[in-house]
Design an enzyme around this catalytic site. Sequence first.
Site, short mmCIF file in Angstrom:
data_model
loop_
_atom_site.label_atom_id
_atom_site.label_comp_id
_atom_site.label_asym_id
_atom_site.label_seq_id
_atom_site.Cartn_x
_atom_site.Cartn_y
_atom_site.Cartn_z
N VAL A 14 0.84 -1.20 0.00
CA VAL A 14 0.00 0.00 0.00
C VAL A 14 0.87 1.25 0.00
O VAL A 14 0.64 2.19 -0.77
CB VAL A 14 -0.96 -0.02 1.21
CG1 VAL A 14 -1.71 1.29 1.34
CG2 VAL A 14 -1.96 -1.17 1.06
N ASP A 33 10.40 4.08 6.58
CA ASP A 33 10.26 2.71 7.06
C ASP A 33 11.25 2.50 8.19
O ASP A 33 12.32 3.12 8.19
CB ASP A 33 10.51 1.70 5.93
CG ASP A 33 9.83 0.36 6.20
OD1 ASP A 33 8.84 0.04 5.52
OD2 ASP A 33 10.29 -0.36 7.12
N THR A 120 -5.48 -0.90 6.67
CA THR A 120 -6.81 -1.41 7.01
C THR A 120 -6.88 -1.60 8.52
O THR A 120 -6.25 -2.52 9.05
CB THR A 120 -7.07 -2.72 6.26
OG1 THR A 120 -6.98 -2.46 4.87
CG2 THR A 120 -8.45 -3.28 6.58
N PHE A 149 -8.24 0.40 -1.71
CA PHE A 149 -8.97 -0.73 -2.31
C PHE A 149 -8.16 -1.44 -3.38
O PHE A 149 -8.71 -2.21 -4.16
CB PHE A 149 -10.31 -0.24 -2.88
CG PHE A 149 -11.20 0.39 -1.84
CD1 PHE A 149 -11.97 -0.41 -1.00
CD2 PHE A 149 -11.23 1.76 -1.66
CE1 PHE A 149 -12.77 0.16 -0.01
CE2 PHE A 149 -12.03 2.34 -0.68
CZ PHE A 149 -12.81 1.54 0.16
N ARG A 151 -5.76 -3.99 -5.46
CA ARG A 151 -5.52 -5.44 -5.45
C ARG A 151 -4.08 -5.70 -5.81
O ARG A 151 -3.53 -5.00 -6.69
CB ARG A 151 -6.40 -6.13 -6.51
CG ARG A 151 -7.87 -6.12 -6.21
CD ARG A 151 -8.67 -6.44 -7.45
NE ARG A 151 -8.46 -5.41 -8.48
CZ ARG A 151 -8.91 -5.48 -9.72
NH1 ARG A 151 -9.58 -6.54 -10.12
NH2 ARG A 151 -8.69 -4.50 -10.57
N GLU A 152 -3.48 -6.67 -5.18
CA GLU A 152 -2.14 -7.07 -5.59
C GLU A 152 -2.23 -7.59 -7.03
O GLU A 152 -3.21 -8.21 -7.42
CB GLU A 152 -1.60 -8.18 -4.68
CG GLU A 152 -1.30 -7.68 -3.29
CD GLU A 152 -0.70 -8.75 -2.41
OE1 GLU A 152 -0.07 -9.69 -2.91
OE2 GLU A 152 -0.88 -8.63 -1.18
N ASN A 205 -14.67 -5.75 1.44
CA ASN A 205 -13.91 -7.01 1.35
C ASN A 205 -14.78 -8.21 1.73
O ASN A 205 -14.71 -9.26 1.08
CB ASN A 205 -12.66 -6.95 2.25
CG ASN A 205 -11.46 -6.38 1.51
OD1 ASN A 205 -11.57 -5.97 0.36
ND2 ASN A 205 -10.31 -6.36 2.15
N CYS A 257 -5.51 -10.48 2.62
CA CYS A 257 -6.54 -9.50 2.99
C CYS A 257 -7.87 -10.11 3.40
O CYS A 257 -8.34 -9.85 4.51
CB CYS A 257 -6.76 -8.53 1.83
SG CYS A 257 -5.26 -7.65 1.41
N LYS A 317 -2.55 -15.52 -6.20
CA LYS A 317 -3.22 -15.18 -7.46
C LYS A 317 -2.12 -14.92 -8.48
O LYS A 317 -0.94 -14.92 -8.12
CB LYS A 317 -4.13 -13.95 -7.29
CG LYS A 317 -3.37 -12.71 -6.84
CD LYS A 317 -4.32 -11.60 -6.47
CE LYS A 317 -4.67 -10.75 -7.67
NZ LYS A 317 -5.40 -9.52 -7.29
C1 UGA Z 1 -8.52 -7.65 -2.11
C2 UGA Z 1 -9.59 -6.69 -2.65
O1 UGA Z 1 -10.02 -7.13 -3.94
C3 UGA Z 1 -9.03 -5.26 -2.75
O2 UGA Z 1 -10.06 -4.37 -3.17
C4 UGA Z 1 -8.53 -4.84 -1.36
O3 UGA Z 1 -7.95 -3.54 -1.40
C5 UGA Z 1 -7.48 -5.84 -0.89
O4 UGA Z 1 -8.06 -7.17 -0.84
C6 UGA Z 1 -7.03 -5.42 0.48
O5 UGA Z 1 -7.86 -5.35 1.39
O6 UGA Z 1 -5.86 -5.04 0.65
P1 UGA Z 1 -6.37 -8.89 -3.17
O7 UGA Z 1 -6.46 -9.76 -1.95
O8 UGA Z 1 -5.07 -8.26 -3.53
O9 UGA Z 1 -7.44 -7.68 -3.06
O10 UGA Z 1 -6.80 -9.78 -4.44
P2 UGA Z 1 -8.18 -10.14 -5.16
O11 UGA Z 1 -8.02 -9.85 -6.60
O12 UGA Z 1 -9.34 -9.56 -4.48
O13 UGA Z 1 -8.21 -11.74 -5.01
C7 UGA Z 1 -8.35 -12.36 -3.74
C8 UGA Z 1 -8.58 -13.85 -3.92
O14 UGA Z 1 -9.88 -14.10 -4.47
C9 UGA Z 1 -7.59 -14.53 -4.86
O15 UGA Z 1 -7.19 -15.76 -4.29
C10 UGA Z 1 -8.39 -14.76 -6.13
O16 UGA Z 1 -7.95 -15.88 -6.87
C11 UGA Z 1 -9.79 -15.00 -5.56
N1 UGA Z 1 -10.88 -14.70 -6.50
C12 UGA Z 1 -11.09 -13.42 -6.94
C13 UGA Z 1 -11.73 -15.72 -6.91
O17 UGA Z 1 -11.58 -16.90 -6.52
N2 UGA Z 1 -12.77 -15.41 -7.77
C14 UGA Z 1 -12.99 -14.16 -8.21
O18 UGA Z 1 -13.98 -13.97 -8.97
C15 UGA Z 1 -12.13 -13.14 -7.79
#
Ligand code: UGA
Length: 446
Positions: A14, A33, A120, A149, A151-152, A205, A257, A317
């Site tokens: 972040v 840091d 967060t 918000f 995403r990685e 989330n 997250c 991911k």
């Molecule tokens: C998530 C949120 O999407 C962000 O908006 C938020 O800022 C972040 O957490 C946080 O709180 O820091 P992130 O964990 O980086 O982001 O990744 P996501 O793209 O959300 O994926 C999370 C998991 O869900 C992954 O394992 C992905 O494979 C899975 N996923 C995602 C699914 O299984 N299906 C989907 O349709 C989407």
Amino acid sequence: MPDRKIGIVGTGYVGLVTAAAFASRGLQIVCHDIDPARIASLRAGVLPFFEPALAETLAAARGTVDYTTDHERLYRRTGVVFVCVDTPPSGDGSADLSRVGTVIEAIPRWASPLVVMKSTVPVGTGRRIEALLANLDRADIAYISNPEFLREGSAIADVTHPDRIVIGGTDPTAIERVAALYETELAPIVRTDVTSAEMIKYASNAFLATKISFINEIANLCDAVGAGIDTVAAGMGLDHRIGPNFLHAGIGYGGSCFAKDISALQHTAASHGTALHVVTATQQANAHQAGRVIEKLAAHLGTLDGARIALLGLSFKADTTDARNSVGVHLADLLAQAGARLVCYDPLVRPEDIAGMPSCTSAATLADAIFGTDGAVIATEWPQYHDLLAPALSASMRTPLIIDGRNLLDPTAAAAAGYTYEGIGRSGTPAGNRIVESTGWLRAAA
Ligand code: UGA
């Protein structure tokens, strides 16, 4: 005069992505840091983790971003300080706020920064920090909640094209100072109180995770009744009240997250005597979902005891090296417990770098990983795994079986390439799905 100098405390995902986004808009940034080795490597242009486009964005802003371990320097040079330190889970599921507390207490007596919380932090934290500041006789320090918000894997795109910017505070001047830092034409700004801003982050989330668990359970039912989840999700997503995103079925969500934030939200709810039944069900469904792979492998192979299985995907991911709370790693445990011998391959993560990873052979290439195996499991949606469809690759397996835990491959193409293929919720549609024709027909009819 709008602020032009921004402080960032914490150089994790972040912090660095926020620094890169503000720097690319011409603002001067001081990143702080406590880790001198991290600051030294950042000064040398070496990032502590991989994130697409981040290194390039920071390199392009070289000269406008300063890295330091010196608090005094941070507060001397900047008037707005974004707190971006991590809030790991404590043993009881609540968030560990010790790092946040340290940052607040380290603000020098002579400085009156505007403190903007991007980390967060559990709902109610802002109020506690405001009370702490009042107790310390620091009413001169304004406090704003401005949750992130991103995403990685797509962090730079997410911060440069946000869906919304949430700014919570009690002081209208402070809210407007933060709003002025953003390109307000890019996204709606939600101006609210601190507690509501914190809740927007957690509720978002929890809702996203719920969407995933919901579609995963529907996918399991699709397998049972012979429906195709891709078409089902597309058909649902065309309803604008539902929307097409986060309906991609698979073996569950991972990462640092969702699980952490959901536990923290439940902790908050429990401490206020409020039940979150839906969120509890979301967690339970997710905990079971990886087990679908074991069931599917066993249905084809009889037993996993002694079977040689290629596990494809260790990061939580695609497009990240982050394997924290990764479903792939969880699956490695389940497969090992079932007696399988594992060969692991991930384009960026090596199994030997993951703490607690069960014993496995680390393959250097996709072809090496699947050679001589009884089955391959796709646990992460890396696009590189489309190479499985290359001619003759399936013939190198002892049993050309793919369990696609991310519904990455086209089922028809996988069958044509010689595999016995199973996705999640795709059992009823061996010939693939008809999303393209269906949506075309629906659009034409609309
Ligand atoms: C998530 C949120 O999407 C962000 O908006 C938020 O800022 C972040 O957490 C946080 O709180 O820091 P992130 O964990 O980086 O982001 O990744 P996501 O793209 O959300 O994926 C999370 C998991 O869900 C992954 O394992 C992905 O494979 C899975 N996923 C995602 C699914 O299984 N299906 C989907 O349709 C989407």
